[in-house]
Design an enzyme around this catalytic site. Structure first.
Site, PDB file in Angstrom:
ATOM      1  N   LYS A  79       9.591 -12.477   4.177  1.00  0.00           N
ATOM      2  CA  LYS A  79      10.622 -12.060   2.717  1.00  0.00           C
ATOM      3  C   LYS A  79      11.434 -11.261   2.910  1.00  0.00           C
ATOM      4  CE  LYS A  79      11.344 -12.723  -2.538  1.00  0.00           C
ATOM      5  NZ  LYS A  79      10.206 -12.717  -3.585  1.00  0.00           N
ATOM      6  N   SER A 154      11.371 -17.193  -6.505  1.00  0.00           N
ATOM      7  CA  SER A 154      12.799 -16.689  -5.518  1.00  0.00           C
ATOM      8  C   SER A 154      12.354 -16.711  -4.332  1.00  0.00           C
ATOM      9  CB  SER A 154      12.228 -14.734  -6.035  1.00  0.00           C
ATOM     10  OG  SER A 154      11.165 -14.892  -6.059  1.00  0.00           O
ATOM     11  N   SER A 178       7.186 -17.514  -7.426  1.00  0.00           N
ATOM     12  CA  SER A 178       7.997 -17.056  -6.740  1.00  0.00           C
ATOM     13  C   SER A 178       7.277 -17.960  -5.157  1.00  0.00           C
ATOM     14  CB  SER A 178       8.691 -15.964  -6.269  1.00  0.00           C
ATOM     15  OG  SER A 178       9.457 -15.563  -7.379  1.00  0.00           O
TER      16      SER A 178
HETATM   17  N1  GLN Z   1      11.209 -17.484 -11.431  1.00  0.00           N
HETATM   18  C1  GLN Z   1      10.442 -15.479 -12.047  1.00  0.00           C
HETATM   19  C2  GLN Z   1      10.957 -14.825 -12.040  1.00  0.00           C
HETATM   20  O1  GLN Z   1      12.634 -15.116 -12.317  1.00  0.00           O
HETATM   21  C3  GLN Z   1       9.114 -15.690 -11.142  1.00  0.00           C
HETATM   22  C4  GLN Z   1       9.868 -14.675  -9.997  1.00  0.00           C
HETATM   23  C5  GLN Z   1       8.775 -14.359  -8.732  1.00  0.00           C
HETATM   24  O2  GLN Z   1       7.876 -14.900  -8.728  1.00  0.00           O
HETATM   25  N2  GLN Z   1       9.347 -13.249  -8.221  1.00  0.00           N
HETATM   26  O3  GLN Z   1      10.798 -13.336 -12.857  1.00  0.00           O
END
Ligand code: GLN
Length: 486
Positions: A79, A154, A178
């Site tokens: 990532k 994400s 994410s």
């Molecule tokens: N969807 C969550 C957010 O927008 C989690 C994001 C993540 O785990 N980096 O914060």
């Protein structure tokens, strides 16, 4: 069978046994990328030249019968918020579009020490803020199961590359879901380890008390293998736990007889898609059939997790992202009048809308007039949620919940309404708030053939239990064998 479609475990063995050369494996994966990537758009950067150079060195070692490590020669994707020395690490943001780290994250060092080859950096929501990878400044990644839908987020790029065989495994980060949510949307395995099990050194910070790195893999066994490589104490991360090293592959046993699975009936309520509900109920039956005991539990404060998360995560983000000032590194605005104007313009032009929203929310909840009402209160609720889980784990070995209330949605469907997007995280954020390990594994398909993930949660540092239960579920179902038709 094409090499690229093998599991991590199988390809590592084939290389070690000299059934295939490392170059052949790389050729197979990069030609797969050439074929599929134009449709999926999951990579931000490909690192062919470094990868082939490394392959040659590793092959020489192997030919001399030297040990090349348990992931010797295996292509892995990363990532783009995990620092890779000499390779751009953009966080999918204009702010870091041209940022090239001068050091490797600890997880990268560990992967390379185990012989893995980094083949590219994957797309994500900007600074890991989002649930669909749509907030990326660079590109939109498509779900390999249906190109008109999001891959989740994400870590959408990492989920998509593993799902479409463009890497044997990938690393992601999970602050509020994410890793698990995109894994569920793309029908792969996504593991979020206990806070402190994996070093965060070199992970670009979003919300430091919640962030954790973890693997995306094609099978549960592969997740155990990845965990063996990336876990362990690191003095460069003060929150890294100093525990004895565990061999997670020992937990890969197809047997859960007598294990107690907790079902939080007060938390799984109405706002959940019908097909997801059905898959969840079926998962409970599957576990019963293989000898697990089902135990009803209560998680009465879990319903406050989402509100708590969006206070704590934004507060920490507003502080962490203060470093991007246009002076030290990252994007700098061209025309400015004075120092204030430079800060202002660099941040205005360098950050996207979602990141700005988080910074503003976070600054608000930390401001002197609102600190007690929001931030302090959220921390208190966080303690209650932690206590809830502690009590629950007195009654069960693992908790089973869906990974997400829905399956992958269409582009644009939720991006206009941030609250709707945040609701996708309802089942993933409690785990981060309590620092627990959890795994999402393929658990079915909806009426439109989109993947459904189910999630097991365990008590802190009980990854072995988690992997054992997830593996048993996987081996007694066929969902993980299905691949997207791409
Ligand atoms: N969807 C969550 C957010 O927008 C989690 C994001 C993540 O785990 N980096 O914060």
């Amino acid at each position: 069978m094409d090499l690229y479609s093998l599991t991590l475990t199988d390809i590592a063995k084939k290389i070690k046994d000299k059934e295939v050369s490392i170059k052949e494996v790389l050729d197979s994966v990069y030609s797969r990328i050439e074929e599929v990537e134009p449709k999926v758009d999951a990579y931000i950067t490909l690192t062919q030249s470094q990868a082939y150079e490394r392959a040659e060195k590793l092959q020489q070692k192997l030919d001399n019968n030297e040990d090349i490590g348990i992931l010797g020669g295996v292509p892995i994707a990363i990532k783009d918020n995990i620092c890779t020395k000499g390779v751009k690490t953009t966080c999918a943001s204009r702010m870091l579009e041209n940022y090239t780290p001068i050091y490797d994250a600890t997880v990268i060092k560990k992967l390379e020490d185990a012989g893995a080859i980094v083949i590219g950096k994957t797309n994500m929501d900007e600074f890991a803020m989002g649930s669909s990878t749509e907030t990326s400044y660079i590109k939109k990644t498509k779900n390999p199961w249906d190109l008109t839908r999001v891959p989740g987020g994400s870590s959408g790029g990492s989920a998509a590359v593993v799902s479409s065989d463009m890497a044997f495994a990938a690393l992601g980060s999970d602050t509020g879901g994410s890793i698990r949510q995109p894994a569920s949307y793309c029908s792969v395995v996504g593991l979020k380890p206990t806070y402190g099990l994996i070093s965060r050194f070199g992970l670009i910070a979003f919300a430091s008390s919640l962030d954790q790195i973890g693997p995306f893999t094609k099978t549960v066994e592969d997740a155990a293998l990845m965990l063996n490589v990336i876990s362990g104490h690191d003095k460069m991360d003060t929150t890294s736990a100093n525990l004895e090293k565990v061999d997670y592959l020992k937990a890969i046993v197809n047997d859960v007889k007598g294990k107690v699975i907790g079902i939080p009936t007060d938390f799984i309520t109405d706002g959940i898609n019908k097909d997801v509900r059905e898959a969840y109920d079926k998962a409970i039956d599957t576990l019963k059939n293989v000898g697990a005991k089902i135990q009803e539990i209560k998680l009465e404060y879990a319903k406050y997790s989402l509100a708590t998360y969006y206070i704590i995560a934004t507060a920490e983000a507003s502080s962490n992202l203060g470093r991007y000032d246009g002076i030290r590194y990252g994007y700098r605005a061209k025309d400015f009048e004075d120092l204030d104007d430079l800060y202002y313009k660099s941040r205005t032009e360098g950050f996207g809308a979602e990141v700005k929203r988080r910074i503003m929310l976070g600054t608000y909840v930390l401001s002197s007039g609102y600190y007690d009402a929001y931030y302090k209160r959220a921390q208190q609720v966080r303690t209650l949620i932690i206590e809830n889980f502690k009590e629950a784990f007195k009654l069960c070995d693992s908790i089973l919940i869906p990974t997400a209330p829905n399956t992958a949605f269409k582009f644009g469907e939720k991006s206009e309404n941030p609250l709707e997007m945040y609701l996708e995280d309802i089942y993933t954020v409690p785990v981060n708030i309590a620092g627990l390990p959890a795994i999402s594994i393929p658990g079915g398909f909806d009426s439109e053939n989109m993947p459904i993930g189910i999630q097991f949660i365990a008590n802190s540092f009980e990854e072995e239990k988690l992997l054992n239960i997830a593996y048993t579920f996987e081996q007694n179902t066929d969902y993980y064998k299905n691949k997207p038709n791409i």
